[in-house]
Motif scaffolding. Structure first.
Motif, short mmCIF file in Angstrom:
data_model
loop_
_atom_site.label_atom_id
_atom_site.label_comp_id
_atom_site.label_asym_id
_atom_site.label_seq_id
_atom_site.Cartn_x
_atom_site.Cartn_y
_atom_site.Cartn_z
N LEU A 13 22.28 37.50 65.68
CA LEU A 13 21.00 38.17 65.48
C LEU A 13 20.07 37.98 66.68
O LEU A 13 19.16 38.78 66.89
N SER A 14 20.30 36.95 67.48
CA SER A 14 19.44 36.69 68.63
C SER A 14 19.87 37.43 69.88
O SER A 14 19.15 37.42 70.88
N ARG A 31 25.65 29.51 61.55
CA ARG A 31 25.33 29.41 62.97
C ARG A 31 25.69 30.68 63.73
O ARG A 31 24.91 31.16 64.57
N ASP A 32 26.86 31.26 63.45
CA ASP A 32 27.26 32.48 64.16
C ASP A 32 26.33 33.64 63.83
O ASP A 32 26.04 34.49 64.70
N ALA A 91 33.98 33.50 57.26
CA ALA A 91 33.64 33.04 55.92
C ALA A 91 32.19 32.57 55.88
O ALA A 91 31.76 31.79 56.74
N GLY A 92 31.44 33.07 54.91
CA GLY A 92 30.05 32.67 54.75
C GLY A 92 29.08 33.33 55.70
O GLY A 92 27.89 33.03 55.67
N TYR A 93 29.57 34.24 56.54
CA TYR A 93 28.72 34.86 57.56
C TYR A 93 27.68 35.78 56.94
O TYR A 93 26.51 35.80 57.38
N GLN A 126 24.28 41.84 55.42
CA GLN A 126 23.13 40.94 55.34
C GLN A 126 23.57 39.55 55.78
O GLN A 126 24.15 38.80 55.01
N PRO A 127 23.31 39.20 57.04
CA PRO A 127 23.75 37.90 57.54
C PRO A 127 23.07 36.75 56.80
O PRO A 127 21.89 36.84 56.41
#
Length: 219
Positions: free
Chosen positions: A22-23, A16-17, A78-80, A10-11
């Motif tokens: 997802l795009s 930003r990445d 991290a945090g992705y 689950q992004p």
């Protein structure tokens, strides 16, 4: 025995990445392949048995990743995203003729005209299918090539998967349709192969992953 893993990613849309991946179906493909070991060769996706699908039916997008190698989730930035992996091997082993299942697949339904037709009509090599034509494509794939007998089928047109390949700037596009419904298994061995290998075009770019669940549950 073939091992099979399903990873739910689950992004976090604040990352930003994650938004970039997802795009672009190409960017998501590269992100997923970074979760597997280096040195898998020229056909790394096939070696990993990796297939993925974007699930956007809820409030937040989710990536389902199926693979025959267990992904290393520590390789996500991290945090992705939040992510977890479960073993699908027992499900694969439990498939048997007569079992009723619910299914879901996001597929690239297409028709490929023959050389003579293309030469005389100017038709492209690959024609995306929509509506009833896409429904008929899925019925053929399921019943003639995948060991299923469909009891119900519902199709939902989705946005085209697209992205640009860095090595040659080629634009990748795959028309997508999601098929949901119920079926019973006719040929369990054939179905296992289709689950492992995927169905149709665009397998590297978010198409072709067939997921199953017992008919009493949602896929």
């Amino acid at each position: 025995m073939t091992a099979l893993w399903l990873t739910r990613i689950q992004p976090d849309l604040r990352h930003r990445d994650a938004r970039r991946d997802l795009s672009s179906a190409v960017a998501m493909h590269h992100r997923i392949m970074r979760l597997f070991p280096d040195g898998l060769g020229a056909h790394a996706r096939l070696q990993a048995g990796a297939l993925f699908r974007a699930e956007d039916t809820g409030p937040n997008p989710v990536i389902l990743l199926q693979s025959q190698l267990r992904p290393d989730l520590d390789k996500l930035p991290a945090g992705y995203a939040s992510a977890a992996t479960k073993d699908l091997t027992p499900m694969l082993d439990a498939l048997r003729p007569g079992l009723s299942v619910r299914y879901r697949i996001t597929a690239s339904a297409v028709r490929k005209p023959g050389h003579t037709t293309r030469a005389t009509t100017g038709a492209p090599a690959v024609i995306p299918l929509t509506g009833a034509d896409a429904d008929h494509w899925w019925q053929r794939q399921a019943e003639e090539n995948s060991g299923l007998h469909l009891s119900s089928a519902h199709s939902t047109p989705l946005d085209t998967a697209r992205g640009e390949r860095a090595q040659d700037k080629r634009l990748i596009t795959h028309a997508r349709t999601r098929f949901d419904g119920t079926a019973h298994i006719k040929d369990a061995d054939l179905l296992r192969q289709r689950i492992l290998n995927g169905i149709g075009r665009g397998k590297a770019y978010g198409c072709g992953l067939l997921t199953l669940a017992p008919a009493r549950q949602a896929p």
